[in-house]
Design a protein around this motif. Structure first.
Motif, PDB file in Angstrom:
ATOM      1  N   MET A   1     -15.873   7.977   0.974  1.00 47.27           N
ATOM      2  CA  MET A   1     -16.868   8.634   1.816  1.00 47.27           C
ATOM      3  C   MET A   1     -16.895   8.109   3.237  1.00 47.27           C
ATOM      4  O   MET A   1     -17.108   8.850   4.187  1.00 47.27           O
ATOM      5  CB  MET A   1     -18.262   8.494   1.190  1.00 47.27           C
ATOM      6  CG  MET A   1     -18.527   9.422   0.013  1.00 47.27           C
ATOM      7  SD  MET A   1     -20.190   9.217  -0.662  1.00 47.27           S
ATOM      8  CE  MET A   1     -21.192   9.584   0.785  1.00 47.27           C
ATOM      9  N   ASP A   2     -16.686   6.799   3.414  1.00 47.79           N
ATOM     10  CA  ASP A   2     -16.820   6.201   4.746  1.00 47.79           C
ATOM     11  C   ASP A   2     -15.473   5.916   5.410  1.00 47.79           C
ATOM     12  O   ASP A   2     -15.372   5.080   6.313  1.00 47.79           O
ATOM     13  CB  ASP A   2     -17.636   4.909   4.653  1.00 47.79           C
ATOM     14  CG  ASP A   2     -16.990   3.878   3.716  1.00 47.79           C
ATOM     15  OD1 ASP A   2     -16.041   4.240   2.999  1.00 47.79           O
ATOM     16  OD2 ASP A   2     -17.439   2.716   3.706  1.00 47.79           O
ATOM     17  N   LEU A   3     -14.450   6.606   4.950  1.00 48.66           N
ATOM     18  CA  LEU A   3     -13.127   6.410   5.534  1.00 48.66           C
ATOM     19  C   LEU A   3     -13.165   6.732   7.030  1.00 48.66           C
ATOM     20  O   LEU A   3     -13.711   7.746   7.447  1.00 48.66           O
ATOM     21  CB  LEU A   3     -12.115   7.320   4.840  1.00 48.66           C
ATOM     22  CG  LEU A   3     -10.647   7.174   5.263  1.00 48.66           C
ATOM     23  CD1 LEU A   3     -10.119   5.797   4.899  1.00 48.66           C
ATOM     24  CD2 LEU A   3      -9.793   8.250   4.598  1.00 48.66           C
ATOM     25  N   GLY A   4     -12.572   5.864   7.829  1.00 52.14           N
ATOM     26  CA  GLY A   4     -12.560   6.066   9.278  1.00 52.14           C
ATOM     27  C   GLY A   4     -13.642   5.297   9.999  1.00 52.14           C
ATOM     28  O   GLY A   4     -13.623   5.185  11.228  1.00 52.14           O
ATOM     29  N   THR A   5     -14.613   4.759   9.262  1.00 52.97           N
ATOM     30  CA  THR A   5     -15.654   3.923   9.860  1.00 52.97           C
ATOM     31  C   THR A   5     -15.446   2.479   9.427  1.00 52.97           C
ATOM     32  O   THR A   5     -14.827   2.211   8.393  1.00 52.97           O
ATOM     33  CB  THR A   5     -17.058   4.383   9.443  1.00 52.97           C
ATOM     34  OG1 THR A   5     -17.186   4.261   8.016  1.00 52.97           O
ATOM     35  CG2 THR A   5     -17.279   5.841   9.823  1.00 52.97           C
ATOM     36  N   ASN A   6     -15.943   1.554  10.213  1.00 53.81           N
ATOM     37  CA  ASN A   6     -15.830   0.118   9.907  1.00 53.81           C
ATOM     38  C   ASN A   6     -14.385  -0.311   9.668  1.00 53.81           C
ATOM     39  O   ASN A   6     -14.098  -1.126   8.776  1.00 53.81           O
ATOM     40  CB  ASN A   6     -16.679  -0.240   8.683  1.00 53.81           C
ATOM     41  CG  ASN A   6     -18.139   0.118   8.872  1.00 53.81           C
ATOM     42  OD1 ASN A   6     -18.718  -0.157   9.928  1.00 53.81           O
ATOM     43  ND2 ASN A   6     -18.744   0.735   7.868  1.00 53.81           N
ATOM     44  N   LEU A   7     -13.482   0.242  10.463  1.00 51.87           N
ATOM     45  CA  LEU A   7     -12.083  -0.152  10.352  1.00 51.87           C
ATOM     46  C   LEU A   7     -11.876  -1.548  10.930  1.00 51.87           C
ATOM     47  O   LEU A   7     -12.652  -2.000  11.790  1.00 51.87           O
ATOM     48  CB  LEU A   7     -11.201   0.839  11.114  1.00 51.87           C
ATOM     49  CG  LEU A   7     -11.105   2.251  10.524  1.00 51.87           C
ATOM     50  CD1 LEU A   7     -10.462   3.195  11.532  1.00 51.87           C
ATOM     51  CD2 LEU A   7     -10.308   2.250   9.228  1.00 51.87           C
ATOM     52  N   PRO A   8     -10.843  -2.274  10.485  1.00 49.45           N
ATOM     53  CA  PRO A   8     -10.550  -3.587  11.079  1.00 49.45           C
ATOM     54  C   PRO A   8     -10.362  -3.467  12.599  1.00 49.45           C
ATOM     55  O   PRO A   8      -9.868  -2.445  13.094  1.00 49.45           O
ATOM     56  CB  PRO A   8      -9.242  -3.993  10.386  1.00 49.45           C
ATOM     57  CG  PRO A   8      -9.257  -3.245   9.082  1.00 49.45           C
ATOM     58  CD  PRO A   8      -9.929  -1.939   9.373  1.00 49.45           C
ATOM     59  N   GLU A   9     -10.734  -4.484  13.322  1.00 56.31           N
ATOM     60  CA  GLU A   9     -10.699  -4.451  14.793  1.00 56.31           C
ATOM     61  C   GLU A   9      -9.291  -4.292  15.343  1.00 56.31           C
ATOM     62  O   GLU A   9      -9.110  -3.782  16.455  1.00 56.31           O
ATOM     63  CB  GLU A   9     -11.336  -5.718  15.358  1.00 56.31           C
ATOM     64  CG  GLU A   9     -12.843  -5.798  15.122  1.00 56.31           C
ATOM     65  CD  GLU A   9     -13.462  -7.015  15.782  1.00 56.31           C
ATOM     66  OE1 GLU A   9     -12.701  -7.789  16.429  1.00 56.31           O
ATOM     67  OE2 GLU A   9     -14.681  -7.205  15.658  1.00 56.31           O
ATOM     68  N   ASP A  10      -8.285  -4.729  14.587  1.00 58.14           N
ATOM     69  CA  ASP A  10      -6.911  -4.658  15.102  1.00 58.14           C
ATOM     70  C   ASP A  10      -6.222  -3.332  14.782  1.00 58.14           C
ATOM     71  O   ASP A  10      -5.036  -3.167  15.035  1.00 58.14           O
ATOM     72  CB  ASP A  10      -6.079  -5.833  14.572  1.00 58.14           C
ATOM     73  CG  ASP A  10      -6.032  -5.892  13.048  1.00 58.14           C
ATOM     74  OD1 ASP A  10      -6.798  -5.146  12.405  1.00 58.14           O
ATOM     75  OD2 ASP A  10      -5.231  -6.686  12.508  1.00 58.14           O
ATOM     76  N   TRP A  11      -6.954  -2.371  14.223  1.00 55.69           N
ATOM     77  CA  TRP A  11      -6.402  -1.047  13.961  1.00 55.69           C
ATOM     78  C   TRP A  11      -6.504  -0.178  15.209  1.00 55.69           C
ATOM     79  O   TRP A  11      -7.460  -0.269  15.979  1.00 55.69           O
ATOM     80  CB  TRP A  11      -7.161  -0.366  12.828  1.00 55.69           C
ATOM     81  CG  TRP A  11      -6.731  -0.767  11.445  1.00 55.69           C
ATOM     82  CD1 TRP A  11      -6.579  -2.037  10.984  1.00 55.69           C
ATOM     83  CD2 TRP A  11      -6.406   0.108  10.364  1.00 55.69           C
ATOM     84  NE1 TRP A  11      -6.191  -2.017   9.676  1.00 55.69           N
ATOM     85  CE2 TRP A  11      -6.080  -0.710   9.258  1.00 55.69           C
ATOM     86  CE3 TRP A  11      -6.373   1.481  10.214  1.00 55.69           C
ATOM     87  CZ2 TRP A  11      -5.709  -0.188   8.026  1.00 55.69           C
ATOM     88  CZ3 TRP A  11      -6.005   2.010   8.983  1.00 55.69           C
ATOM     89  CH2 TRP A  11      -5.675   1.182   7.902  1.00 55.69           C
ATOM     90  N   GLU A  12      -5.524   0.721  15.379  1.00 50.48           N
ATOM     91  CA  GLU A  12      -5.606   1.732  16.434  1.00 50.48           C
ATOM     92  C   GLU A  12      -6.299   2.972  15.861  1.00 50.48           C
ATOM     93  O   GLU A  12      -6.152   3.288  14.674  1.00 50.48           O
ATOM     94  CB  GLU A  12      -4.207   2.119  16.931  1.00 50.48           C
ATOM     95  CG  GLU A  12      -3.506   1.046  17.743  1.00 50.48           C
ATOM     96  CD  GLU A  12      -4.064   0.918  19.156  1.00 50.48           C
ATOM     97  OE1 GLU A  12      -4.954   1.719  19.512  1.00 50.48           O
ATOM     98  OE2 GLU A  12      -3.614   0.022  19.887  1.00 50.48           O
ATOM     99  N   THR A  13      -7.032   3.695  16.728  1.00 50.02           N
ATOM    100  CA  THR A  13      -7.767   4.887  16.269  1.00 50.02           C
ATOM    101  C   THR A  13      -7.553   6.066  17.232  1.00 50.02           C
ATOM    102  O   THR A  13      -8.493   6.558  17.867  1.00 50.02           O
ATOM    103  CB  THR A  13      -9.268   4.586  16.148  1.00 50.02           C
ATOM    104  OG1 THR A  13      -9.755   4.082  17.400  1.00 50.02           O
ATOM    105  CG2 THR A  13      -9.554   3.578  15.041  1.00 50.02           C
ATOM    106  N   PRO A  14      -6.324   6.554  17.364  1.00 44.79           N
ATOM    107  CA  PRO A  14      -6.070   7.721  18.229  1.00 44.79           C
ATOM    108  C   PRO A  14      -6.684   8.987  17.632  1.00 44.79           C
ATOM    109  O   PRO A  14      -7.012   9.034  16.450  1.00 44.79           O
ATOM    110  CB  PRO A  14      -4.544   7.812  18.266  1.00 44.79           C
ATOM    111  CG  PRO A  14      -4.111   7.202  16.966  1.00 44.79           C
ATOM    112  CD  PRO A  14      -5.093   6.109  16.675  1.00 44.79           C
TER     113      PRO A  14
END
Length: 626
Positions: free
Chosen positions: A250-263
């Motif tokens: 359900m929460d995929l895409g939120t609270n990702l690790p800080e070193d991930w890119e999010t284009p």
């Protein structure tokens, strides 16, 4: 209309980011937001081509591959084709990929199954202890406990487990779909050796349609990435607004690790401007994400038709809505909805009713072990009629003797090489027997007759024209009275369902076959993920759909939910809003929305207040007008 180069390059920055993620040393994991019609498949393929150019030889030398998980077999085929079937890439569905990781671990699977079955038995026994004896729920629990104990007892006889990602897996040594996912997630989460096995085989794993990928496996992949981030790239591609199955995270895409890119990809290359305005408005209360239309796309058309839930002859009403669309747009394509319009229903049974194969569908739909094969047409008992008998009958109708002869020569045991060699009466006599068998079969359609499946089966069995699938043999051979009742319960249910099916009319099979192959006018709301059509008609009817997962009546303000929303839990309105978004965003040029409701005026007021439509775009069709 001339294509806009500027629009083509609008999201090129996102493509550059993910290409850098997978080729950097050390690599970087990423979540790519890709809305409807944003060209995510193109981005995925371009990213894979970059990997091939920069890392392909090295990967091949070390026996490593790039894992690509997508949602359907059709999507797999599309990606493989674009990559020219390069063996560097393992493109598969989530179930196929999971099975590829565990299929050789028979001893470990057996241990996991035994432990899990014991745990499930303990839970059922506790529920039985607290529940009321003698109720149907109690009987179901007792049957389930017995079945699980029998399975534990049979585990010792299993040397090798099997699994078909595209079937129902009824065999004693087969795993079901849920077990394959749970076992793989468990092994990846708890066993460092399994984590290393994944990373060594697939240093790069890209997951398309991630919003509907199993939560357990997604979380397991995240765990592996966090532990082995210098050796393992996890690329997640998706859009949470297009999550339509409950098994996803359900929460995929939120609270990702800080070193991930999010284009993010924000250009919608598919739909005309008016349709994009609508889907943006539908989405706004959820996350505020907005898509941008291409400058070279037209305005497009949207109409929202409101009809009473108890109106008669609903297919005729939907046809009239299509006629009104043709009138509004000046587009005669709407006048032939059977050919030029994709109509979406909430569930398969609605499509079966409208297409004319409801009787055969209803006969099989309630048996759990048949459901998957019924939905995709893979049941051997159905394929016997759809892929063997139907083509023969169609060839006969067209007087295509070449096609008819080809079918018989390829499939009939009467004309097999060994049979012809051993035939004492001569090959010519055997060929005449095959011809007589065909004549006997097609005789069932003489003078406009319409045979049942049972009559067709009986004719084929009596003449030996074709081999009968195992599941249909009990009905072809004479059986003792009450034989079905003497079977185990699950087998009895299976036999009763097949008998009901065989008693229905054969002429349904052609319409059913077209439907499951995606060639029919109708499809389900859930079945069109990733697809697009020039003209789309969405039929929304809670009274026909059954179930409580979705409620258009609640989404459109005609009814209030009877349950209080729980913090952190999604509601029926949340799920239906996403489904509404997905169906609307399938349309390229024009969109007709047909809503059946018990309160037309309330629905009209609600959709106007929400700003989804303008006054002239909402059409209320009364019972009298119809």
């Amino acid at each position: 209309m001339k294509m806009s180069k500027k629009d083509d390059l609008f999201d090129s920055k996102a493509d550059e980011v993910i290409a850098k993620c997978v080729t950097d040393v050390p690599p970087t994991s990423f979540f790519l937001f890709a809305g409807a019609g944003s060209g995510k498949t193109r981005s995925l393929v371009e990213c894979l081509e970059v990997i091939r150019d920069k890392s392909g030889p090295k990967f091949s030398l070390n026996g490593r591959r790039v894992g690509v998980i997508t949602f359907t077999n059709k999507a797999c085929d599309e990606i493989r084709s674009r990559l020219k079937y390069d063996e560097l890439f393992e493109v598969s569905t989530i179930h196929s990929f999971a099975w590829s990781l565990i299929k050789s671990l028979n001893h470990d699977i057996k241990g996991w199954l035994e432990e899990n079955l014991k745990k499930e038995i303990a839970e059922l026994e506790e529920k039985e202890r607290k529940g009321r004896a003698g109720t149907q729920a109690s009987k179901d629990r007792i049957n389930a406990i017995t079945s699980k104990r029998e399975r534990i007892a049979n585990l010792g006889q299993v040397r090798k487990f099997i699994y078909n990602p595209d079937g129902d897996n009824p065999e004693r040594n087969a795993l079901n779909h849920a077990e394959v996912i749970k076992i793989t997630a468990s092994f990846l989460t708890e066993r460092p050796l399994m984590q290393s096995l994944l990373v060594n085989r697939f240093p790069i794993l890209l997951i398309d349609e991630s919003q509907d990928t199993s939560r357990e496996l997604i979380e397991a992949f995240f765990l592996v990435q966090s532990k082995l981030k210098d050796r393992f790239v996890l690329g997640i591609i998706g859009d949470m607004m297009q999550r339509i199955y409950t098994a996803g995270k359900m929460d995929l895409g939120t609270n990702l690790p800080e070193d991930w890119e999010t284009p993010a990809k924000r250009m919608n290359h598919r739909s005309c401007h008016r349709i994009i305005k609508l889907v943006n408005r539908i989405r706004k209360p959820v996350d505020g994400q907005e898509q941008r239309p291409r400058s070279d796309k037209g305005e497009g058309y949207v109409r929202f038709f409101i009809l009473p839930a108890d109106i008669e002859d609903k297919p005729a009403q939907e046809h009239e809505c299509c006629r009104l669309m043709a009138e509004v747009e000046g587009d005669d394509g709407w006048l032939d909805p059977g050919t030029n319009v994709k109509t979406l229903t909430l569930e398969h049974r609605m499509a079966a009713r409208r297409l004319g194969f409801l009787d055969m569908w209803d006969a099989l739909k309630d048996v759990n072990r048949l459901k998957t094969g019924l939905r995709d047409g893979s049941l051997p008992g159905l394929r016997f009629f759809s892929h063997l008998i139907l083509p023969l009958i169609k060839a006969n109708e067209k007087k295509d003797s070449f096609a008819l002869t080809s079918i018989v020569r390829k499939n009939s045991p009467l004309l097999e090489k060994d049979t012809l060699i051993s035939c004492k009466s001569g090959q010519k006599c055997q060929v005449e027997s095959a011809k007589a068998a065909v004549d006997s079969l097609v005789e069932l359609w003489k003078d406009g007759k319409s045979p049942t499946f049972m009559q067709v089966l009986d004719s084929v069995y009596q003449t030996g024209l074709f081999r009968i699938p195992g599941v249909l043999i009990p009905f072809a051979k004479p059986a003792e009275e009450g034989a079905e009742e003497s079977q185990e319960e699950d087998k009895r249910d299976n036999l009763v369902a097949w008998r009901k099916f065989l008693e229905t009319q054969f002429d349904q099979i052609e319409r059913y076959s077209q439907y499951v192959q995606g060639e029919a006018r109708y499809d389900t709301h859930q079945g069109v993920k990733g697809l697009e059509f020039p003209r789309v008609c969405v039929v929304m009817d809670d009274s026909e759909s059954g179930g409580f997962t979705f409620s258009y009546e609640q989404l459109f303000g005609a009814k209030q939910s009877k349950t209080k929303p729980k913090p952190g839990k999604e509601t029926s309105i949340d799920r239906t809003r996403r489904l509404f978004y997905v169906t609307c965003s399938r349309a390229e040029e024009s969109l007709a929305l047909v809503a059946y409701t018990e309160d037309p005026e309330a629905v009209k007021k609600h959709v106007l207040d929400e700003g989804w439509f303008k006054e002239h775009e909402v059409v209320v069709i009364s019972r009298n007008a119809a």
